[in-house]
Design a protein around this motif. Structure first.
Motif, PDB file in Angstrom:
ATOM      1  N   VAL A  42     -66.050 -27.186 -23.035  1.00  0.00           N
ATOM      2  CA  VAL A  42     -65.238 -27.843 -21.956  1.00  0.00           C
ATOM      3  C   VAL A  42     -65.686 -27.010 -20.795  1.00  0.00           C
ATOM      4  CG1 VAL A  42     -63.673 -29.217 -23.118  1.00  0.00           C
ATOM      5  CG2 VAL A  42     -63.183 -26.676 -22.602  1.00  0.00           C
ATOM      6  N   ARG A  43     -65.622 -27.616 -19.649  1.00  0.00           N
ATOM      7  CA  ARG A  43     -65.941 -26.851 -18.237  1.00  0.00           C
ATOM      8  C   ARG A  43     -64.717 -25.843 -17.939  1.00  0.00           C
ATOM      9  NH1 ARG A  43     -71.084 -26.079 -16.782  1.00  0.00           N
ATOM     10  NH2 ARG A  43     -70.565 -25.904 -14.429  1.00  0.00           N
ATOM     11  N   LYS A  44     -63.479 -26.258 -18.054  1.00  0.00           N
ATOM     12  CA  LYS A  44     -62.488 -25.882 -17.773  1.00  0.00           C
ATOM     13  C   LYS A  44     -61.314 -25.711 -19.069  1.00  0.00           C
ATOM     14  CE  LYS A  44     -62.773 -27.288 -12.982  1.00  0.00           C
ATOM     15  NZ  LYS A  44     -61.871 -27.858 -11.823  1.00  0.00           N
ATOM     16  N   ARG A  45     -60.508 -24.655 -18.833  1.00  0.00           N
ATOM     17  CA  ARG A  45     -59.357 -24.496 -19.918  1.00  0.00           C
ATOM     18  C   ARG A  45     -60.056 -24.021 -21.099  1.00  0.00           C
ATOM     19  NH1 ARG A  45     -55.835 -23.217 -17.216  1.00  0.00           N
ATOM     20  NH2 ARG A  45     -54.338 -23.660 -18.670  1.00  0.00           N
ATOM     21  N   GLN A  46     -61.234 -23.486 -21.042  1.00  0.00           N
ATOM     22  CA  GLN A  46     -61.556 -23.208 -22.637  1.00  0.00           C
ATOM     23  C   GLN A  46     -60.790 -21.899 -23.003  1.00  0.00           C
ATOM     24  OE1 GLN A  46     -63.230 -22.016 -19.671  1.00  0.00           O
ATOM     25  NE2 GLN A  46     -65.066 -23.225 -19.287  1.00  0.00           N
ATOM     26  N   ASP A  47     -60.581 -21.074 -22.277  1.00  0.00           N
ATOM     27  CA  ASP A  47     -59.747 -19.890 -22.588  1.00  0.00           C
ATOM     28  C   ASP A  47     -58.253 -20.275 -23.396  1.00  0.00           C
ATOM     29  OD1 ASP A  47     -58.636 -20.947 -20.078  1.00  0.00           O
ATOM     30  OD2 ASP A  47     -58.343 -19.056 -19.302  1.00  0.00           O
ATOM     31  N   TRP A  48     -57.572 -21.419 -22.835  1.00  0.00           N
ATOM     32  CA  TRP A  48     -56.348 -21.978 -23.495  1.00  0.00           C
ATOM     33  C   TRP A  48     -56.652 -22.474 -24.723  1.00  0.00           C
ATOM     34  CZ3 TRP A  48     -54.521 -27.529 -22.767  1.00  0.00           C
ATOM     35  CH2 TRP A  48     -53.200 -27.821 -23.203  1.00  0.00           C
ATOM     36  N   LEU A  49     -57.533 -23.276 -24.973  1.00  0.00           N
ATOM     37  CA  LEU A  49     -58.053 -23.789 -26.089  1.00  0.00           C
ATOM     38  C   LEU A  49     -58.425 -22.736 -27.153  1.00  0.00           C
ATOM     39  CD1 LEU A  49     -60.316 -26.895 -25.487  1.00  0.00           C
ATOM     40  CD2 LEU A  49     -57.986 -26.915 -26.813  1.00  0.00           C
ATOM     41  N   LEU A  50     -59.071 -21.755 -26.568  1.00  0.00           N
ATOM     42  CA  LEU A  50     -59.422 -20.479 -27.515  1.00  0.00           C
ATOM     43  C   LEU A  50     -57.980 -19.833 -28.127  1.00  0.00           C
ATOM     44  CD1 LEU A  50     -61.399 -18.643 -28.978  1.00  0.00           C
ATOM     45  CD2 LEU A  50     -61.383 -17.195 -26.761  1.00  0.00           C
ATOM     46  N   TRP A  51     -57.121 -19.915 -27.226  1.00  0.00           N
ATOM     47  CA  TRP A  51     -55.961 -18.981 -27.747  1.00  0.00           C
ATOM     48  C   TRP A  51     -55.325 -19.870 -28.721  1.00  0.00           C
ATOM     49  CZ3 TRP A  51     -58.404 -15.743 -25.635  1.00  0.00           C
ATOM     50  CH2 TRP A  51     -58.425 -15.792 -24.129  1.00  0.00           C
ATOM     51  N   ILE A  52     -55.176 -21.443 -28.577  1.00  0.00           N
ATOM     52  CA  ILE A  52     -54.458 -22.239 -29.765  1.00  0.00           C
ATOM     53  C   ILE A  52     -55.254 -22.089 -30.917  1.00  0.00           C
ATOM     54  CG2 ILE A  52     -54.384 -24.727 -29.918  1.00  0.00           C
ATOM     55  CD1 ILE A  52     -53.747 -25.056 -27.137  1.00  0.00           C
ATOM     56  N   ASP A  53     -56.860 -21.994 -30.820  1.00  0.00           N
ATOM     57  CA  ASP A  53     -57.267 -22.029 -32.143  1.00  0.00           C
ATOM     58  C   ASP A  53     -57.093 -20.648 -32.876  1.00  0.00           C
ATOM     59  OD1 ASP A  53     -58.687 -24.318 -31.733  1.00  0.00           O
ATOM     60  OD2 ASP A  53     -60.541 -23.415 -31.039  1.00  0.00           O
TER      61      ASP A  53
END
Length: 266
Positions: free
Chosen positions: A170-181
């Protein structure tokens, strides 16, 4: 022998700041690191600056994408090339304090933690501290789905036992998704309560400067990546996450009001 830290840096038209970032890594008291910079088709002289440093220090490595693809793809390219036990992130316009790696690795080793983050300074384009990013002591998978308290430039995770993790496309919020993973595996991330990095605010090219579409992306992530039905995704986004985000911002402003009136930034 000390464990290697792989530092992940995406770069796009970062010529104004990337030398300062590299210097902050070179100044680390912990010296077993590799700095993996992936350039996302910069049109300024970012690549020339990185090449000049890489020619002087073999721990600095430059990679270039063939097409402009966004910070997540650039980070994933560096993660793919990483050889270290520890993965850390430092964006091209941010800075680390000299003891950042040393203190963070000691914290992880002493506590047995696999995923950690720290407090940080907020600096302006000239490098002056203008605010403090305080952090909660611990976050979980569930709490991070609601509101993100983890700053990218403060993160370190241990690949030993949990492996490598890559960012979603995704172009934005990749970091947030990574933390969730990552939190699906570790359950918790823990804060080292020291200001060990500096996040640059007000930089037009900053990866974090555009907040206008934050909750539109949140809604998309809840629906398309976390699998919530559309009505539940809407409720999570605007009925739960947005109010919690506002509480976070109010807390941040109150803390910084107290800091500024007490003269405690420096």
């Amino acid at each position: 022998m000390s464990d290697l830290v792989s530092i992940i840096t995406p770069a796009y038209n970062a010529a104004n700041y990337i030398a300062d970032m590299i210097e902050s890594v070179l100044a680390q008291t912990y010296t077993e690191w590799e700095l993996l910079i992936t350039d996302d088709c910069s049109t300024d002289n970012t690549v020339d600056i990185v090449r000049s440093y890489a020619a002087q220090d073999t721990r600095i490595k430059l990679f270039r994408l063939e097409a402009n693809s966004g910070a997540g793809v650039a980070r994933n390219n560096s993660i793919r090339e990483a050889r270290g036990r520890y993965i850390a992130f430092c964006d091209s316009d941010d800075l680390w304090k000299p003891c950042k790696l040393e203190r963070q690795i000691a914290f992880m080793s002493e506590k047995g933690y696999k995923f950690v983050y720290t407090k940080s300074d907020v600096i302006d384009t000239a490098g002056n501290v203008i605010a403090i990013n305080e952090r909660v002591p611990r976050v979980s998978y569930r709490s991070t789905m609601i509101v993100n308290y983890i700053g990218t430039t403060t993160v370190m995770y241990d690949t030993e036992g949990i492996g490598k993790f890559y960012m979603q496309n995704v172009r934005k919020r990749q970091d947030w998704l990574l933390w969730i993973d990552i939190l699906r595996v570790t359950r918790y991330a823990y804060c080292l309560p020291e200001r060990l990095s500096s996040w640059r605010s007000g930089n037009e090219g900053s990866l974090s400067s555009d907040k206008s579409s934050l909750f539109r992306y949140h809604l998309m992530i809840y629906r398309d990546y976390l699998g919530f039905p559309a009505p539940v995704a809407f409720l999570m986004c605007y009925g739960v996450s947005l109010p919690c985000f506002m509480v976070k911002k109010i807390r941040h402003r109150l803390i910084n009001y107290l800091y500024s009136h007490g003269g405690r930034y420096q």
